[in-house]
Design an enzyme around this catalytic site. Structure first.
Site, PDB file in Angstrom:
ATOM      1  N   HIS A   1      60.535  67.930  13.077  1.00 55.73           N
ATOM      2  CA  HIS A   1      60.032  69.227  13.560  1.00 55.73           C
ATOM      3  C   HIS A   1      59.988  70.203  12.403  1.00 55.73           C
ATOM      4  O   HIS A   1      60.820  70.149  11.501  1.00 55.73           O
ATOM      5  CB  HIS A   1      60.944  69.785  14.670  1.00 55.73           C
ATOM      6  CG  HIS A   1      60.259  70.820  15.495  1.00 55.73           C
ATOM      7  ND1 HIS A   1      60.243  72.142  15.131  1.00 55.73           N
ATOM      8  CD2 HIS A   1      59.532  70.722  16.625  1.00 55.73           C
ATOM      9  CE1 HIS A   1      59.546  72.825  16.030  1.00 55.73           C
ATOM     10  NE2 HIS A   1      59.104  71.982  16.947  1.00 55.73           N
TER      11      HIS A   1
ATOM     12  N   ASP B   1      58.366  65.683  22.271  1.00 55.64           N
ATOM     13  CA  ASP B   1      57.347  64.676  22.607  1.00 55.64           C
ATOM     14  C   ASP B   1      57.898  63.272  22.721  1.00 55.64           C
ATOM     15  O   ASP B   1      57.165  62.343  23.077  1.00 55.64           O
ATOM     16  CB  ASP B   1      56.248  64.707  21.532  1.00 55.64           C
ATOM     17  CG  ASP B   1      55.524  66.034  21.543  1.00 55.64           C
ATOM     18  OD1 ASP B   1      55.532  66.721  20.506  1.00 55.64           O
ATOM     19  OD2 ASP B   1      55.012  66.400  22.605  1.00 55.64           O
TER      20      ASP B   1
HETATM   21  C1  SDX Z   1      55.342  69.770  18.310  1.00 60.99           C
HETATM   22  O1  SDX Z   1      55.931  73.928  15.824  1.00 60.99           O
HETATM   23  C2  SDX Z   1      56.269  73.672  17.035  1.00 60.99           C
HETATM   24  O2  SDX Z   1      57.071  74.408  17.656  1.00 60.99           O
HETATM   25  C3  SDX Z   1      55.607  72.464  17.639  1.00 60.99           C
HETATM   26  C4  SDX Z   1      56.117  72.031  19.002  1.00 60.99           C
HETATM   27  C5  SDX Z   1      55.770  73.057  20.044  1.00 60.99           C
HETATM   28  O3  SDX Z   1      56.467  73.066  21.055  1.00 60.99           O
HETATM   29  O4  SDX Z   1      54.749  73.753  19.867  1.00 60.99           O
HETATM   30  O5  SDX Z   1      57.520  71.840  18.945  1.00 60.99           O
HETATM   31  C6  SDX Z   1      55.460  70.739  19.442  1.00 60.99           C
HETATM   32  O6  SDX Z   1      54.331  69.762  17.643  1.00 60.99           O
HETATM   33  C7  SDX Z   1      56.506  68.864  18.013  1.00 60.99           C
HETATM   34  C8  SDX Z   1      56.221  67.940  16.781  1.00 60.99           C
HETATM   35  C9  SDX Z   1      55.400  66.771  17.282  1.00 60.99           C
HETATM   36  N1  SDX Z   1      54.953  65.925  16.113  1.00 60.99           N
HETATM   37  C10 SDX Z   1      55.445  64.696  15.945  1.00 60.99           C
HETATM   38  O7  SDX Z   1      56.350  64.183  16.604  1.00 60.99           O
HETATM   39  C11 SDX Z   1      54.728  63.919  14.851  1.00 60.99           C
HETATM   40  C12 SDX Z   1      55.776  63.236  13.951  1.00 60.99           C
HETATM   41  N2  SDX Z   1      56.472  64.298  13.240  1.00 60.99           N
HETATM   42  C13 SDX Z   1      55.987  64.704  11.990  1.00 60.99           C
HETATM   43  O8  SDX Z   1      54.661  64.512  11.693  1.00 60.99           O
HETATM   44  C14 SDX Z   1      56.691  65.882  11.368  1.00 60.99           C
HETATM   45  O9  SDX Z   1      58.008  65.786  11.629  1.00 60.99           O
HETATM   46  C15 SDX Z   1      56.202  67.253  11.735  1.00 60.99           C
HETATM   47  C16 SDX Z   1      54.722  67.396  11.550  1.00 60.99           C
HETATM   48  C17 SDX Z   1      56.551  67.572  13.138  1.00 60.99           C
HETATM   49  C18 SDX Z   1      56.883  68.174  10.778  1.00 60.99           C
HETATM   50  O10 SDX Z   1      56.347  67.878   9.520  1.00 60.99           O
HETATM   51  P1  SDX Z   1      57.112  68.284   8.210  1.00 60.99           P
HETATM   52  O11 SDX Z   1      57.345  69.756   8.234  1.00 60.99           O
HETATM   53  O12 SDX Z   1      56.488  67.686   7.008  1.00 60.99           O
HETATM   54  O13 SDX Z   1      58.452  67.593   8.466  1.00 60.99           O
HETATM   55  P2  SDX Z   1      59.710  67.925   7.733  1.00 60.99           P
HETATM   56  O14 SDX Z   1      59.593  69.105   6.799  1.00 60.99           O
HETATM   57  O15 SDX Z   1      60.761  67.993   8.777  1.00 60.99           O
HETATM   58  O16 SDX Z   1      59.786  66.621   6.789  1.00 60.99           O
HETATM   59  C19 SDX Z   1      60.889  66.441   6.020  1.00 60.99           C
HETATM   60  C20 SDX Z   1      60.719  65.036   5.467  1.00 60.99           C
HETATM   61  C21 SDX Z   1      59.370  64.792   4.813  1.00 60.99           C
HETATM   62  O17 SDX Z   1      59.668  63.857   3.786  1.00 60.99           O
HETATM   63  P3  SDX Z   1      59.606  64.385   2.235  1.00 60.99           P
HETATM   64  O18 SDX Z   1      58.189  64.813   1.997  1.00 60.99           O
HETATM   65  O19 SDX Z   1      60.600  65.547   2.178  1.00 60.99           O
HETATM   66  O20 SDX Z   1      60.015  63.172   1.437  1.00 60.99           O
HETATM   67  O21 SDX Z   1      60.809  64.065   6.518  1.00 60.99           O
HETATM   68  C22 SDX Z   1      59.616  63.283   6.572  1.00 60.99           C
HETATM   69  C23 SDX Z   1      58.544  64.049   5.818  1.00 60.99           C
HETATM   70  O22 SDX Z   1      57.643  63.142   5.217  1.00 60.99           O
HETATM   71  N3  SDX Z   1      59.269  63.160   7.967  1.00 60.99           N
HETATM   72  C24 SDX Z   1      59.197  62.013   8.627  1.00 60.99           C
HETATM   73  C25 SDX Z   1      58.882  62.388   9.950  1.00 60.99           C
HETATM   74  N4  SDX Z   1      58.791  63.714  10.037  1.00 60.99           N
HETATM   75  C26 SDX Z   1      59.008  64.198   8.800  1.00 60.99           C
HETATM   76  N5  SDX Z   1      59.329  60.736   8.255  1.00 60.99           N
HETATM   77  C27 SDX Z   1      59.178  59.799   9.207  1.00 60.99           C
HETATM   78  N6  SDX Z   1      58.899  60.063  10.498  1.00 60.99           N
HETATM   79  C28 SDX Z   1      58.736  61.353  10.911  1.00 60.99           C
HETATM   80  N7  SDX Z   1      58.458  61.617  12.171  1.00 60.99           N
END
Ligand code: SDX
Length: 393
Positions: A270, A328
């Protein structure tokens, strides 16, 4: 060389804003709506009461709630001409494509609630959006499965009406199971609002130009559709179906950790929560209840989800990056058990989030100091240079 360190991008109000509606503490995994914790609202309240709270700032008295629910109930039908709008889509259109189009066109049907300078029209637009979204979503579902539209009924509560509009057919009435209806209502509540997420920021930016509320909400629906945002519930269930069995989980966890693999665990991580998403905790409890009621508690998808969550939470990679299940992760399991296809998961998210979009829209356009959103940039391109004739290039 432009000196980027003195260059002020001049972020405007929509890049970051003040709001009184929802508070999130990502470190503590805390979510408050007008000060009330989400777990208390999910347990003790119901969606239309939460709508009232988000819109007007206080929990309603019994009389206020009765009046609000009556106003919503008596706006649940859509203009009959809107039915013809659906027939322009292919039957295999994604329901989100239909919702973006239909909601975007609503200003063509509801001229008397598009002038945002008129408080009465703002109020009517708010009630209409909350009231009609379940009907619009259910109609998108019926259209794509080749079944006739089912009209809303005024004797049913909000969630029961939606379930019946989705699952009743002329040949067979749909008896709403109160436990399923309660679970549906809880899903609506858990998705109602979430501070300045991507789709809410989109609605704010779109409406900051003075665009009508229906067009602004349609922009929010379009943004929500992405798999990184509201599309994650569909993507998460499809990921669990692809994993299929518990013994394949390590393979997918390894892929999620592989820098060179774009695969991410859908339903994990998130932008704000670096602790458990409090909505996921409630959703997980609800999943157990619904699947138990439906006699599918040994649903293989639920077993995969629980084992995946356990293995990921015990894996240092996810712990170090503070990646936890989000809202989700479990919602799709409940919706699938209720009989919805994955293509209806995000439309249900959009239906639920309409009150959040509308509440934040009203908050922003009611502010007399509001300016059009105009985020700036840090320019890192070429500095000025002179034109070169083609023969000299
Ligand atoms: C919603 O914003 C909101 O409030 C949204 C929401 C709402 O109610 O409106 O809460 C609803 O959109 C929830 C999120 C749903 N999306 C997913 O479940 C898709 C999978 N999650 C990711 O794509 C990701 O976690 C995000 C898009 C949600 C967040 O992206 P970020 O900001 O890049 O994630 P982060 O900063 O927490 O990442 C930190 C690290 C990164 O690695 P590095 O670049 O630092 O090496 O963790 C990795 C990311 O690559 N990472 C993951 C991951 N999510 C982040 N690796 C594997 N699996 C994942 N799901």
């Amino acid at each position: 060389e432009a000196d980027v360190f003195t260059y002020d991008p001049g972020f405007t109000s929509t890049a970051s804003c003040d709001s009184t509606i929802t508070f999130i503490d990502g470190g503590k995994g805390e979510l408050l709506h007008r000060g009330y914790p989400i777990d208390q609202l999910a347990e003790k309240s119901h969606y239309l009461e939460v709508c009232y709270l988000l819109l007007y700032g206080e929990l309603p008295t019994a009389a206020q709630l009765e009046d609000f629910e009556s106003r919503v109930t008596h706006h649940t039908m859509v203009h009959e001409q809107m039915h013809k709008f659906y027939s322009g889509f292919r039957r295999d259109a994604h329901p989100m494509a239909i919702m973006v189009g239909v909601v975007g066109a609503m200003s063509a049907f509801y001229h008397d609630s598009t002038d945002i300078s008129d408080p009465w029209q703002r109020e009517v637009a708010s009630i209409r959006m909350i009231a009609k979204m379940p009907t619009i979503a259910a109609m998108a579902f019926k259209y794509t499965i080749g079944q006739p539209f089912v009209y809303p009924r005024n004797d049913l509560d909000y969630a029961s009406n939606f379930l019946r509009m989705c699952f009743a057919v002329p040949a067979q009435e749909y008896e709403v199971n109160p436990i399923l209806s309660r679970a549906m209502d809880r899903i609506f509540t858990l998705h109602a609002d979430h501070e300045q997420n991507a789709s809410t920021s989109t609605v704010r930016l779109a409406s900051s130009s003075g665009a009508n509320p229906f067009a602004s909400i349609a922009a929010g629906i379009a943004c929500l559709w992405g798999p990184a945002h509201g599309g994650a519930n569909q993507a998460c269930l499809e990921m669990l179906q692809e994993i299929g069995t518990v013994d394949r989980i390590p393979e997918f966890i390894a892929r999620a950790k592989d820098k060179d693999d774009p695969f991410r665990l859908m339903g994990f991580g998130h932008r704000v929560y670096k602790n458990f998403d409090p909505r996921a905790t409630v959703m997980k409890q609800s999943a157990d209840e619904v699947l138990d009621l439906l006699g599918v508690e040994d649903n293989p998808i639920l077993q995969v989800a629980k084992e995946l969550e356990k293995q990921a939470l015990n894996d240092p990679y996810f712990a170090d990056k503070k990646l936890f299940p989000n809202v989700d992760f479990y919602s799709g399991i409940i919706l699938e058990a209720m009989g919805f296809p994955t293509s209806m998961f995000t439309p249900i998210f959009a239906l639920s989030r309409t009150v959040g979009w509308i509440s934040q829209w009203k908050e922003m356009i009611s502010d007399p100091t509001m300016k059009i959103g105009r985020p700036r940039q840090l320019y890192t391109g070429e500095t000025q240079r002179n034109y070169v004739e083609v023969e000299d290039r």
